[in-house]
Motif scaffolding. Structure first.
Motif, mmCIF file in Angstrom:
data_model
loop_
_atom_site.group_PDB
_atom_site.id
_atom_site.type_symbol
_atom_site.label_atom_id
_atom_site.label_comp_id
_atom_site.label_asym_id
_atom_site.label_seq_id
_atom_site.Cartn_x
_atom_site.Cartn_y
_atom_site.Cartn_z
ATOM 1 N N GLY A 88 0.830 -1.195 0.000
ATOM 2 C CA GLY A 88 0.000 0.000 0.000
ATOM 3 C C GLY A 88 0.862 1.240 0.000
ATOM 4 O O GLY A 88 1.727 1.386 -0.857
ATOM 5 N N ALA A 89 0.630 2.114 0.987
ATOM 6 C CA ALA A 89 1.367 3.380 1.033
ATOM 7 C C ALA A 89 2.812 3.174 1.489
ATOM 8 O O ALA A 89 3.681 3.991 1.223
ATOM 9 C CB ALA A 89 0.662 4.350 1.969
ATOM 10 N N GLN A 90 3.058 2.061 2.164
ATOM 11 C CA GLN A 90 4.405 1.823 2.681
ATOM 12 C C GLN A 90 5.398 1.581 1.563
ATOM 13 O O GLN A 90 5.072 1.017 0.531
ATOM 14 C CB GLN A 90 4.393 0.591 3.572
ATOM 15 C CG GLN A 90 4.327 0.909 5.034
ATOM 16 C CD GLN A 90 4.405 -0.359 5.854
ATOM 17 O OE1 GLN A 90 3.774 -1.346 5.515
ATOM 18 N NE2 GLN A 90 5.191 -0.333 6.885
ATOM 19 N N SER A 91 6.614 1.975 1.759
ATOM 20 C CA SER A 91 7.632 1.756 0.746
ATOM 21 C C SER A 91 8.152 0.340 0.798
ATOM 22 O O SER A 91 8.055 -0.350 1.816
ATOM 23 C CB SER A 91 8.788 2.728 0.954
ATOM 24 O OG SER A 91 9.482 2.373 2.126
ATOM 25 N N ARG A 92 8.668 -0.079 -0.322
ATOM 26 C CA ARG A 92 9.300 -1.379 -0.422
ATOM 27 C C ARG A 92 10.457 -1.483 0.577
ATOM 28 O O ARG A 92 10.679 -2.516 1.199
ATOM 29 C CB ARG A 92 9.795 -1.553 -1.855
ATOM 30 C CG ARG A 92 10.856 -2.587 -2.090
ATOM 31 C CD ARG A 92 10.275 -3.972 -1.879
ATOM 32 N NE ARG A 92 11.305 -4.959 -2.139
ATOM 33 C CZ ARG A 92 11.226 -5.865 -3.094
ATOM 34 N NH1 ARG A 92 10.162 -5.917 -3.862
ATOM 35 N NH2 ARG A 92 12.200 -6.729 -3.269
ATOM 36 N N LYS A 93 11.161 -0.380 0.724
ATOM 37 C CA LYS A 93 12.291 -0.310 1.657
ATOM 38 C C LYS A 93 11.822 -0.608 3.084
ATOM 39 O O LYS A 93 12.491 -1.328 3.837
ATOM 40 C CB LYS A 93 12.919 1.092 1.573
ATOM 41 C CG LYS A 93 14.046 1.368 2.549
ATOM 42 C CD LYS A 93 15.344 0.689 2.128
ATOM 43 C CE LYS A 93 16.538 1.148 2.957
ATOM 44 N NZ LYS A 93 16.356 0.919 4.393
ATOM 45 N N VAL A 124 10.216 -11.158 -1.694
ATOM 46 C CA VAL A 124 10.943 -9.981 -1.203
ATOM 47 C C VAL A 124 12.236 -10.425 -0.513
ATOM 48 O O VAL A 124 13.308 -9.867 -0.751
ATOM 49 C CB VAL A 124 10.059 -9.138 -0.239
ATOM 50 C CG1 VAL A 124 10.838 -7.964 0.316
ATOM 51 C CG2 VAL A 124 8.798 -8.663 -0.953
ATOM 52 N N ALA A 125 12.128 -11.456 0.307
ATOM 53 C CA ALA A 125 13.311 -11.983 1.017
ATOM 54 C C ALA A 125 14.347 -12.507 0.020
ATOM 55 O O ALA A 125 15.556 -12.370 0.239
ATOM 56 C CB ALA A 125 12.894 -13.094 1.979
ATOM 57 N N GLU A 126 13.862 -13.083 -1.078
ATOM 58 C CA GLU A 126 14.782 -13.591 -2.105
ATOM 59 C C GLU A 126 15.492 -12.434 -2.807
ATOM 60 O O GLU A 126 16.681 -12.494 -3.095
ATOM 61 C CB GLU A 126 14.021 -14.457 -3.123
ATOM 62 C CG GLU A 126 13.627 -15.812 -2.548
ATOM 63 C CD GLU A 126 12.733 -16.639 -3.474
ATOM 64 O OE1 GLU A 126 12.004 -16.037 -4.295
ATOM 65 O OE2 GLU A 126 12.780 -17.872 -3.375
ATOM 66 N N ASP A 127 14.749 -11.354 -3.049
ATOM 67 C CA ASP A 127 15.312 -10.190 -3.751
ATOM 68 C C ASP A 127 16.342 -9.440 -2.910
ATOM 69 O O ASP A 127 17.310 -8.909 -3.436
ATOM 70 C CB ASP A 127 14.196 -9.204 -4.136
ATOM 71 C CG ASP A 127 13.490 -9.607 -5.416
ATOM 72 O OD1 ASP A 127 13.900 -10.622 -6.009
ATOM 73 O OD2 ASP A 127 12.543 -8.906 -5.808
ATOM 74 N N CYS A 128 16.104 -9.349 -1.600
ATOM 75 C CA CYS A 128 16.987 -8.497 -0.798
ATOM 76 C C CYS A 128 18.006 -9.296 0.005
ATOM 77 O O CYS A 128 18.633 -8.765 0.923
ATOM 78 C CB CYS A 128 16.180 -7.544 0.078
ATOM 79 S SG CYS A 128 15.241 -8.326 1.373
ATOM 80 N N GLY A 129 18.182 -10.578 -0.344
ATOM 81 C CA GLY A 129 19.269 -11.356 0.260
ATOM 82 C C GLY A 129 18.992 -11.888 1.654
ATOM 83 O O GLY A 129 19.893 -12.371 2.329
ATOM 84 N N LEU A 130 17.728 -11.828 2.086
ATOM 85 C CA LEU A 130 17.414 -12.306 3.440
ATOM 86 C C LEU A 130 16.998 -13.767 3.475
ATOM 87 O O LEU A 130 16.888 -14.366 4.541
ATOM 88 C CB LEU A 130 16.285 -11.455 4.038
ATOM 89 C CG LEU A 130 16.685 -10.042 4.479
ATOM 90 C CD1 LEU A 130 15.442 -9.222 4.810
ATOM 91 C CD2 LEU A 130 17.621 -10.111 5.680
ATOM 92 N N ILE A 131 16.744 -14.350 2.299
ATOM 93 C CA ILE A 131 16.205 -15.708 2.259
ATOM 94 C C ILE A 131 17.180 -16.733 2.853
ATOM 95 O O ILE A 131 16.750 -17.735 3.433
ATOM 96 C CB ILE A 131 15.763 -16.124 0.826
ATOM 97 C CG1 ILE A 131 14.897 -17.403 0.853
ATOM 98 C CG2 ILE A 131 16.954 -16.331 -0.094
ATOM 99 C CD1 ILE A 131 13.561 -17.265 1.561
ATOM 100 N N GLU A 132 18.464 -16.465 2.742
ATOM 101 C CA GLU A 132 19.454 -17.411 3.280
ATOM 102 C C GLU A 132 19.288 -17.562 4.796
ATOM 103 O O GLU A 132 19.208 -18.673 5.313
ATOM 104 C CB GLU A 132 20.884 -16.929 2.986
ATOM 105 C CG GLU A 132 21.094 -16.457 1.571
ATOM 106 C CD GLU A 132 21.813 -17.478 0.717
ATOM 107 O OE1 GLU A 132 22.147 -18.558 1.229
ATOM 108 O OE2 GLU A 132 22.037 -17.180 -0.466
ATOM 109 N N ALA A 133 19.248 -16.412 5.495
ATOM 110 C CA ALA A 133 19.132 -16.445 6.956
ATOM 111 C C ALA A 133 17.767 -16.988 7.381
ATOM 112 O O ALA A 133 17.675 -17.804 8.311
ATOM 113 C CB ALA A 133 19.356 -15.053 7.533
#
Ligand code: C2E
Ligand code: MG
Ligand code: MG
Ligand code: MG
Length: 290
Positions: free
Chosen positions: A20-25, A80-89
Motif C-alpha cells: 500500500g502506502a508503505q515503501s518497499r524499503k 521480497v526476502a529472495e530479492d533483498c538477500g534475506l532468504i538465506e538467513a
C-alpha cells in the motif's frame, strides 16, 4: 520500483498491492528485523498415505506475524526476502527450527522443508542441512527438502553436484509444484528426486467429468511410478477429490481435507494422542477421510 523487464514490472504491481502506502524499503527493513524479533513461526500440514490413510509426515510452512500489519502470506514476503538477500538467513532458521520441532515427534514421522532456489545455489547448503540434523538429532531420512523447478533456471554443473551432495547427506528430495512453470521431463532425469508433488492447480476441477486434469495427474503418477518416485497430490480439499486421487494412484495426499496447517504444539498433541494407535506406517488422522 519496476526493474524494466517483465518480471520486475509484475513484481512492482504485486508489491504495490502488498505494501500500500508503505515503501518497499520499509517492508525490507521490517523483514530484516523479523528474525531477531521472533516474528516468524512455522505451521505444519499433514501428509497422508493414500494406502494406510495415516500421517507419514508434515510440511513446514513459514508464517510472518507482522507487528502492525498482522499475518503476511509467504507468497508475498518470500519473493521480497529472495530479492533483498534475506532468504538465506530465514531459510536456515526454518531448517533448524523444523528439525528441532520434528525431533519431538515419533521417529518415523518426516518433516518437509521448502528450500528457495537461492539457498540451493549456495555451496553452504549441505553444511547447513548437516548441522540442522546434528543439532536436532533427527535421522537424515526424516528430512525432505522441497525444491521447485526454479533451481533449474540458472542451471550450471554445480546444480547437479548439489543434488548429489544433498543425497549424500541422506536427506530426501521432493520436486514441488510440478506441472506449473516450465516443467521439463529432463529435470526428472537429472535429479534424484524421491517424490513429485503435483501442483494443486491439477487437483482443482479434476473430479468434473471430461476435465483433463485427471488425465494429466494419471500420466505424472505413471511416470513417477516407473522412475521409483512417490507422488503427493497437493491442495486436496474434499472427499470426492480424495477418492479420485486414490483411484489415480497417488501415493500421498496433502490438503485442507485433512486439516489446515497447525502450530508445533498442536501437532505434538495430536501425535501424542495418536501414538497409542500408531503403526509402523504412520499416525492416524483426526478425521476419517470417508
Ligand atoms: P507450497 O510449498 O506449494 O505449499 C503448499 C501451499 O498450499 C501452502 O500455502 C498451503 O497452506 C497451501 N494448501 C495446502 N492445502 C491446501 C488446500 O487444500 N487448498 C488450498 N487452496 N491451499 C492449500 P502457504 O503456506 O501460503 O505457502 C505458500 C508457498 O510459500 C509455499 O507453497 C512455498 O512455495 C512458499 N513457502 C512457505 N514456507 C516457505 C519456507 O519456509 N521457505 C520457502 N522458500 N518457501 C516457503
Ligand atoms: Mg512445498
Ligand atoms: Mg507445492
Ligand atoms: Mg506452491
Amino acid at each position: 520500483a519496476a526493474k524494466g523487464d517483465g518480471r520486475g514490472i509484475h513484481r512492482f504491481f504485486r508489491d504495490e498491492l502488498l505494501v500500500g502506502a508503505q515503501s518497499r524499503k520499509q517492508l525490507e527493513d521490517d523483514l530484516r528485523n523479523a528474525l531477531a524479533s521472533n516474528q516468524f513461526y512455522i505451521v505444519y500440514q499433514a501428509v497422508v498415505s493414500t494406502r494406510s490413510e495415516r500421517i507419514v509426515g508434515y510440511e513446514a510452512l513459514l508464517r510472518w506475524e507482522h507487528p502492525t500489519r498482522g499475518l503476511i502470506s509467504p507468497t508475498d514476503f518470500i519473493p521480497v526476502a529472495e530479492d533483498c538477500g534475506l532468504i538465506e538467513a530465514i531459510g536456515e532458521w526454518v531448517l533448524r527450527t523444523a528439525c528441532i520441532e520434528a525431533a519431538g515427534w515419533p521417529n518415523d514421522v518426516r518433516v518437509a522443508v521448502n528450500v528457495s532456489p537461492i539457498q540451493f545455489a549456495n555451496a553452504a547448503l549441505p553444511a547447513i542441512v548437516t548441522s540442522a540434523l546434528a543439532k536436532s538429532g533427527i535421522a537424515p531420512h526424516r528430512l525432505e527438502l522441497e525444491i521447485t523447478e526454479g533451481v533449474f533456471v540458472d542451471e550450471t554443473a554445480t546444480t547437479e553436484q548439489m543434488f548429489r551432495t544433498l543425497k549424500g547427506c541422506g536427506v530426501r528430495l521432493a520436486l514441488d509444484d510440478f506441472g506449473t512453470g516450465y516443467s521439463s521431463l529432463g529435470y526428472l532425469k537429472k535429479a534424484p528426486f524421491d517424490k513429485i508433488k503435483i501442483d494443486q492447480s491439477f487437483v482443482k476441477g479434476a473430479t468434473i467429468a471430461g476435465n483433463r486434469n485427471a488425465a494429466i495427474i494419471k500420466a505424472i503418477v505413471s511416470l513417477a511410478d516407473t522412475l521409483g518416485m512417490e507422488t503427493t497430490a497437493e491442495g486436496v480439499e474434499n472427499h470426492d477429490e480424495v477418492t479420485l486421487i486414490r483411484e489415480l494412484g497417488c501415493s500421498h495426499i496433502q490438503g485442507y481435507v485433512y486439516g489446515k496447517p497447525a502450530r508445533a504444539a498442536d501437532v505434538l498433541m495430536h501425535l501424542a494422542i495418536a501414538d497409542g494407535m500408531a503403526t509402523a506406517s504412520g499416525y492416524r488422522i483426526s478425521r476419517s477421510p470417508r
